[in-house]
Structure formats: structure tokens, C-alpha cells
Design a protein around this motif. Structure first.
Motif, short mmCIF file in Angstrom:
data_model
loop_
_atom_site.label_atom_id
_atom_site.label_comp_id
_atom_site.label_asym_id
_atom_site.label_seq_id
_atom_site.Cartn_x
_atom_site.Cartn_y
_atom_site.Cartn_z
N PHE A 46 0.83 -1.20 0.00
CA PHE A 46 0.00 0.00 0.00
C PHE A 46 0.86 1.26 0.00
CE2 PHE A 46 -3.60 -2.70 1.21
CZ PHE A 46 -4.60 -2.11 0.46
N ASN A 47 1.97 1.22 0.72
CA ASN A 47 2.87 2.37 0.78
C ASN A 47 3.49 2.64 -0.59
OD1 ASN A 47 4.18 4.50 2.03
ND2 ASN A 47 5.69 3.24 3.04
N MET A 48 3.95 1.59 -1.27
CA MET A 48 4.52 1.76 -2.61
C MET A 48 3.46 2.28 -3.58
SD MET A 48 7.19 -1.37 -3.24
CE MET A 48 5.97 -2.64 -3.00
N ALA A 49 2.26 1.73 -3.51
CA ALA A 49 1.18 2.17 -4.40
C ALA A 49 0.89 3.66 -4.18
CB ALA A 49 -0.06 1.33 -4.17
N LYS A 50 0.86 4.08 -2.93
CA LYS A 50 0.60 5.49 -2.62
C LYS A 50 1.65 6.38 -3.27
CE LYS A 50 1.82 7.40 1.26
NZ LYS A 50 1.99 7.78 2.66
N HIS A 51 2.91 6.04 -3.10
CA HIS A 51 3.99 6.87 -3.64
C HIS A 51 4.06 6.81 -5.17
CE1 HIS A 51 5.60 8.24 0.12
NE2 HIS A 51 5.62 6.99 0.59
N LEU A 52 3.61 5.71 -5.74
CA LEU A 52 3.63 5.57 -7.20
C LEU A 52 2.30 5.99 -7.84
CD1 LEU A 52 5.54 2.17 -7.38
CD2 LEU A 52 6.43 4.43 -8.01
#
Length: 64
Positions: A46-52
Motif C-alpha cells: 500500500f505504501n509503494m502504491a501510494k507513492h507511485l
């Protein structure tokens, strides 16, 4: 499980280290995820998706 992390990271002009810093993990972790050698925790996904700027279900491809 395949993913689009490298593709989306490059579109943002970020190195693996830059994405890793934003997600509070090591560059090696990002490398392992991009190369399908490690599946991230749900929180990291979820953190990677948010930043991407995407959704988790768009970031990962279940090819099974």
C-alpha cells in the motif's frame, strides 16, 4: 507474482534508492520486489502504491 513497480518508478524518474527512502525500506528490498524475488507485506504494498500514484491491484499482476 509480477508487478509494475519498476515501470512506474522509472516514469517518476526515481531510482530504486529514492523509492526505498520514501517507503522506509532498503534499495535491496525494492530490487528484490521488482525482480519477483520477494513479496512485500500488505503495508509495504500500500505504501509503494501510494507513492507511485496507483492502487495495489494495479501494481501487482497475479499470473496464476
Amino acid at each position: 507474482m509480477n508487478n509494475k513497480i519498476k515501470e512506474l518508478r522509472i516514469k517518476k524518474g526515481w531510482s530504486q534508492a529514492q523509492l526505498a527512502d520514501k517507503c522506509n525500506v532498503t534499495r535491496q528490498t525494492i530490487n528484490a520486489i521488482e525482480n519477483n524475488k520477494y513479496d512485500p507485506s500488505l503495508q509495504l504494498a500500500f505504501n509503494m502504491a501510494k507513492h507511485l500514484d496507483t492502487m495495489v491491484d494495479e501494481l501487482f499482476i497475479n499470473d496464476q
